[in-house]
Design a protein around this motif. Structure first.
Motif, PDB file in Angstrom:
ATOM      1  N   ASP A 185       0.256  -1.307  -0.170  1.00 35.44           N
ATOM      2  CA  ASP A 185      -0.042   0.012  -0.217  1.00 35.44           C
ATOM      3  C   ASP A 185       0.559   1.579   0.221  1.00 35.44           C
ATOM      4  O   ASP A 185       0.194   2.724  -0.998  1.00 35.44           O
ATOM      5  CB  ASP A 185      -1.232   0.112   1.070  1.00 35.44           C
ATOM      6  N   ASP A 186       2.400   1.247   0.856  1.00 40.41           N
ATOM      7  CA  ASP A 186       2.926   2.409   0.386  1.00 40.41           C
ATOM      8  C   ASP A 186       3.699   2.496  -0.857  1.00 40.41           C
ATOM      9  O   ASP A 186       4.757   3.691  -0.613  1.00 40.41           O
ATOM     10  CB  ASP A 186       4.174   2.451   2.241  1.00 40.41           C
ATOM     11  N   GLY A 187       3.496   1.857  -1.601  1.00 41.06           N
ATOM     12  CA  GLY A 187       4.307   1.375  -3.287  1.00 41.06           C
ATOM     13  C   GLY A 187       6.110   1.097  -2.903  1.00 41.06           C
ATOM     14  O   GLY A 187       6.706   1.170  -3.611  1.00 41.06           O
ATOM     15  N   ALA A 188       6.168  -0.280  -2.024  1.00 39.23           N
ATOM     16  CA  ALA A 188       7.237  -0.586  -1.750  1.00 39.23           C
ATOM     17  C   ALA A 188       6.843  -2.484  -2.621  1.00 39.23           C
ATOM     18  O   ALA A 188       5.736  -2.235  -3.191  1.00 39.23           O
ATOM     19  CB  ALA A 188       7.590  -0.787   0.060  1.00 39.23           C
ATOM     20  N   ASP A 189       7.845  -3.136  -2.917  1.00 40.96           N
ATOM     21  CA  ASP A 189       7.796  -4.314  -3.494  1.00 40.96           C
ATOM     22  C   ASP A 189       7.627  -4.920  -2.102  1.00 40.96           C
ATOM     23  O   ASP A 189       6.841  -6.149  -2.613  1.00 40.96           O
ATOM     24  CB  ASP A 189       8.857  -4.497  -4.069  1.00 40.96           C
ATOM     25  N   SER A 190       8.314  -4.971  -1.532  1.00 39.62           N
ATOM     26  CA  SER A 190       8.497  -6.141  -0.176  1.00 39.62           C
ATOM     27  C   SER A 190       8.562  -5.438   1.324  1.00 39.62           C
ATOM     28  O   SER A 190       8.409  -4.157   1.015  1.00 39.62           O
ATOM     29  CB  SER A 190       8.563  -7.398  -0.669  1.00 39.62           C
ATOM     30  N   VAL A 191       8.563  -6.111   2.211  1.00 37.79           N
ATOM     31  CA  VAL A 191       8.631  -5.969   3.872  1.00 37.79           C
ATOM     32  C   VAL A 191       9.568  -7.119   4.316  1.00 37.79           C
ATOM     33  O   VAL A 191      10.053  -7.805   4.117  1.00 37.79           O
ATOM     34  CB  VAL A 191       7.385  -5.744   4.249  1.00 37.79           C
ATOM     35  N   LEU A 192      10.470  -6.459   5.518  1.00 36.78           N
ATOM     36  CA  LEU A 192      10.989  -7.148   6.048  1.00 36.78           C
ATOM     37  C   LEU A 192      10.275  -6.924   7.955  1.00 36.78           C
ATOM     38  O   LEU A 192       9.966  -5.400   8.168  1.00 36.78           O
ATOM     39  CB  LEU A 192      12.162  -6.363   6.539  1.00 36.78           C
ATOM     40  N   LEU A 193      10.526  -7.697   8.442  1.00 35.30           N
ATOM     41  CA  LEU A 193       9.840  -8.050   9.346  1.00 35.30           C
ATOM     42  C   LEU A 193      11.018  -7.870  11.250  1.00 35.30           C
ATOM     43  O   LEU A 193      11.657  -8.641  10.604  1.00 35.30           O
ATOM     44  CB  LEU A 193       8.915  -8.454  10.116  1.00 35.30           C
ATOM     45  N   LYS A 194      10.877  -6.794  12.048  1.00 38.40           N
ATOM     46  CA  LYS A 194      11.441  -7.234  13.239  1.00 38.40           C
ATOM     47  C   LYS A 194      11.216  -8.328  14.288  1.00 38.40           C
ATOM     48  O   LYS A 194       9.914  -7.947  14.320  1.00 38.40           O
ATOM     49  CB  LYS A 194      11.786  -6.146  14.150  1.00 38.40           C
ATOM     50  N   ASP A 195      11.591  -8.117  15.280  1.00 40.14           N
ATOM     51  CA  ASP A 195      10.943  -9.457  15.804  1.00 40.14           C
ATOM     52  C   ASP A 195      10.736  -8.371  17.598  1.00 40.14           C
ATOM     53  O   ASP A 195      10.919  -6.720  17.051  1.00 40.14           O
ATOM     54  CB  ASP A 195      12.220 -10.546  16.841  1.00 40.14           C
ATOM     55  N   ILE A 196      10.364  -8.693  18.465  1.00 40.65           N
ATOM     56  CA  ILE A 196       9.493  -7.845  19.472  1.00 40.65           C
ATOM     57  C   ILE A 196      10.592  -7.066  20.295  1.00 40.65           C
ATOM     58  O   ILE A 196      10.352  -5.346  20.872  1.00 40.65           O
ATOM     59  CB  ILE A 196       8.895  -8.323  20.734  1.00 40.65           C
ATOM     60  N   ASP A 197      11.451  -7.452  20.470  1.00 40.38           N
ATOM     61  CA  ASP A 197      12.625  -6.992  20.487  1.00 40.38           C
ATOM     62  C   ASP A 197      13.997  -5.695  19.571  1.00 40.38           C
ATOM     63  O   ASP A 197      14.804  -5.251  19.804  1.00 40.38           O
ATOM     64  CB  ASP A 197      14.161  -7.988  21.226  1.00 40.38           C
ATOM     65  N   GLY A 198      13.098  -5.651  18.617  1.00 39.81           N
ATOM     66  CA  GLY A 198      13.667  -4.172  17.733  1.00 39.81           C
ATOM     67  C   GLY A 198      14.723  -5.520  16.507  1.00 39.81           C
ATOM     68  O   GLY A 198      15.127  -4.357  15.967  1.00 39.81           O
ATOM     69  N   ASN A 199      14.683  -6.515  16.589  1.00 39.74           N
ATOM     70  CA  ASN A 199      15.954  -7.194  15.719  1.00 39.74           C
ATOM     71  C   ASN A 199      15.115  -7.617  14.635  1.00 39.74           C
ATOM     72  O   ASN A 199      14.251  -8.311  13.871  1.00 39.74           O
ATOM     73  CB  ASN A 199      16.940  -7.858  16.020  1.00 39.74           C
ATOM     74  N   LEU A 200      16.073  -7.239  13.227  1.00 39.31           N
ATOM     75  CA  LEU A 200      15.781  -8.034  12.079  1.00 39.31           C
ATOM     76  C   LEU A 200      15.576  -9.197  12.095  1.00 39.31           C
ATOM     77  O   LEU A 200      16.181  -9.810  12.445  1.00 39.31           O
ATOM     78  CB  LEU A 200      16.892  -7.549  10.755  1.00 39.31           C
ATOM     79  N   THR A 201      14.508  -9.611  11.254  1.00 40.30           N
ATOM     80  CA  THR A 201      14.468 -11.448  11.387  1.00 40.30           C
ATOM     81  C   THR A 201      14.322 -11.414   9.752  1.00 40.30           C
ATOM     82  O   THR A 201      15.440 -11.606   9.014  1.00 40.30           O
ATOM     83  CB  THR A 201      13.050 -11.589  11.601  1.00 40.30           C
ATOM     84  N   GLU A 202      12.908 -11.627   8.803  1.00 41.49           N
ATOM     85  CA  GLU A 202      13.222 -11.907   7.699  1.00 41.49           C
ATOM     86  C   GLU A 202      12.035 -11.174   6.497  1.00 41.49           C
ATOM     87  O   GLU A 202      11.098 -10.575   7.936  1.00 41.49           O
ATOM     88  CB  GLU A 202      12.673 -13.483   7.527  1.00 41.49           C
ATOM     89  N   GLY A 203      11.688 -11.584   5.549  1.00 32.58           N
ATOM     90  CA  GLY A 203       9.989 -11.228   5.106  1.00 32.58           C
ATOM     91  C   GLY A 203       9.562 -12.378   4.727  1.00 32.58           C
ATOM     92  O   GLY A 203      10.053 -13.207   4.571  1.00 32.58           O
ATOM     93  N   PRO A 204       8.202 -12.358   3.874  1.00 35.41           N
ATOM     94  CA  PRO A 204       7.753 -13.071   3.174  1.00 35.41           C
ATOM     95  C   PRO A 204       8.345 -13.763   2.567  1.00 35.41           C
ATOM     96  O   PRO A 204       8.603 -13.732   1.289  1.00 35.41           O
ATOM     97  CB  PRO A 204       6.301 -12.152   2.782  1.00 35.41           C
ATOM     98  N   GLY A 205       9.165 -15.609   2.571  1.00 35.37           N
ATOM     99  CA  GLY A 205       9.624 -16.120   1.664  1.00 35.37           C
ATOM    100  C   GLY A 205      11.103 -15.847   1.642  1.00 35.37           C
ATOM    101  O   GLY A 205      11.522 -16.506   0.409  1.00 35.37           O
ATOM    102  N   TYR A 206      11.987 -14.958   2.256  1.00 35.19           N
ATOM    103  CA  TYR A 206      13.360 -15.084   2.076  1.00 35.19           C
ATOM    104  C   TYR A 206      13.732 -14.313   3.100  1.00 35.19           C
ATOM    105  O   TYR A 206      13.339 -13.848   4.012  1.00 35.19           O
ATOM    106  CB  TYR A 206      13.225 -13.768   0.620  1.00 35.19           C
ATOM    107  N   ASN A 207      15.506 -14.807   2.889  1.00 38.24           N
ATOM    108  CA  ASN A 207      16.274 -13.810   4.083  1.00 38.24           C
ATOM    109  C   ASN A 207      16.521 -12.746   4.035  1.00 38.24           C
ATOM    110  O   ASN A 207      16.990 -12.180   2.224  1.00 38.24           O
ATOM    111  CB  ASN A 207      17.567 -15.317   4.596  1.00 38.24           C
TER     112      ASN A 207
END
Length: 312
Positions: A185-207
């Protein structure tokens, strides 16, 4: 007496757009069906894995089968096929489709509940199915040439590894999907998620990997230990390029010279913007290009790939 020659498995025209193995039979993918009562559907109680076929060769098939078997064991799912039967099934499935470049998925669900004990998952009979369809790309050619634009999710955190072991490939995707919808919705191609401690994890189907000062870094926890991620780490060792598997924050991306995402559905793909900020000079970089080229070269290397057995 001479041994009879094995017969070649001829492609089935009905499976030209994809085939499946389900309920012990090979069928066109559009005819593959599972019960609406299956816990894999109603509870996401299942595991799966996806291996790529490129130019008629499975890439790192042993690694995918190892991970699939380990995932089944962690979820206490009894795989109804032996390792040899599983491998032969995947080979025959691809051979029947005639596909040279394929996306090959295998899934084991908990199965349907026993009417006598509908709430006891131990009473289910696991259900295995697989399918092969034309190769799937996470990003198309134009997107890869430009580089992906990623957003870091702010309102959705990655589900904790204490709830779902991310080493086990799974369909618990609502956190990934809701974050992806916001990013698109914001015009990006995809997304990266963080955990509850603020560390990066992964995106939908990728590292994700970030390159800075001669070292590629990738998050160490709350992520799927991707086969492509592992391939990149092996390639970096082969290239004598530094790598680090460690906790990462968004600052690691904002300060990176280059960023890539890695997945079976496309391999090594450059990222040129994060949260609207350019990565490096905003174009795909030379380090990513070098990794990408070597990654695809390995698809024809006998040490990394095996040909589809069309006599299976």
């Amino acid at each position: 007496m001479a041994l009879a020659e094995a017969e070649t498995t001829l492609p089935d025209p009905k499976m030209a757009q994809g085939g499946a193995f389900i309920d012990g039979a090979f069928v066109p993918v559009q005819d593959a069906k599972i019960s609406v009562l299956d816990f894999g559907l109603t509870r996401s109680d299942c595991t799966y894995d996806v291996v790529g076929v490129w130019k008629g060769r499975f890439f790192r098939l042993d690694r995918h089968l190892d991970r699939f078997e380990a995932s089944c064991e962690r979820l206490r799912l009894a795989l109804p096929l032996s390792r040899e039967e599983l491998e032969a099934t995947l080979h025959r499935l691809v051979a029947l489709t005639g596909l040279e470049d394929a996306y090959v998925s295998m899934t084991l669900t908990r199965g349907r509940p026993n009417p006598a004990a509908p709430r006891d998952p131990r009473q289910c009979v696991p259900n295995f199915y697989a399918y092969a369809i034309p190769y799937v790309w996470l990003a198309n050619e134009a997107q890869q040439a430009k580089g992906l634009a990623l957003k870091i999710a702010r309102d959705v955190a990655r589900i904790s590894r204490r709830s779902v072991d991310q080493r086990t490939k799974n369909y618990h995707w609502l956190d990934l999907e809701m974050a992806l919808l916001d990013a698109l919705d914001d015009g990006a191609d995809s997304v990266l998620l963080k955990d509850i401690d603020g560390n990066l994890t992964e995106g939908p189907g990728y590292n994700v990997f970030a390159y800075r000062d001669g070292v590629w870094s990738t998050p160490d926890t709350n992520v799927l230990e991707g086969i492509t991620r592992g391939a990149v780490l092996d390639l970096l060792a082969e290239m004598n390029v530094g790598s680090s598997v460690r906790p990462m924050t968004e600052d690691d991306l904002f300060g990176a010279e280059e960023v890539i995402v890695t997945t079976t559905a496309g391999g090594v793909m450059p990222v040129t913007a994060v949260d609207g900020r350019p990565v490096g000079d905003g174009t795909p970089g030379p380090q990513a290009a070098r990794l990408k080229a070597l990654y695809w070269d390995k698809h024809t290397d006998p040490a990394w790939s095996v040909p589809v057995d069309r006599t299976a």
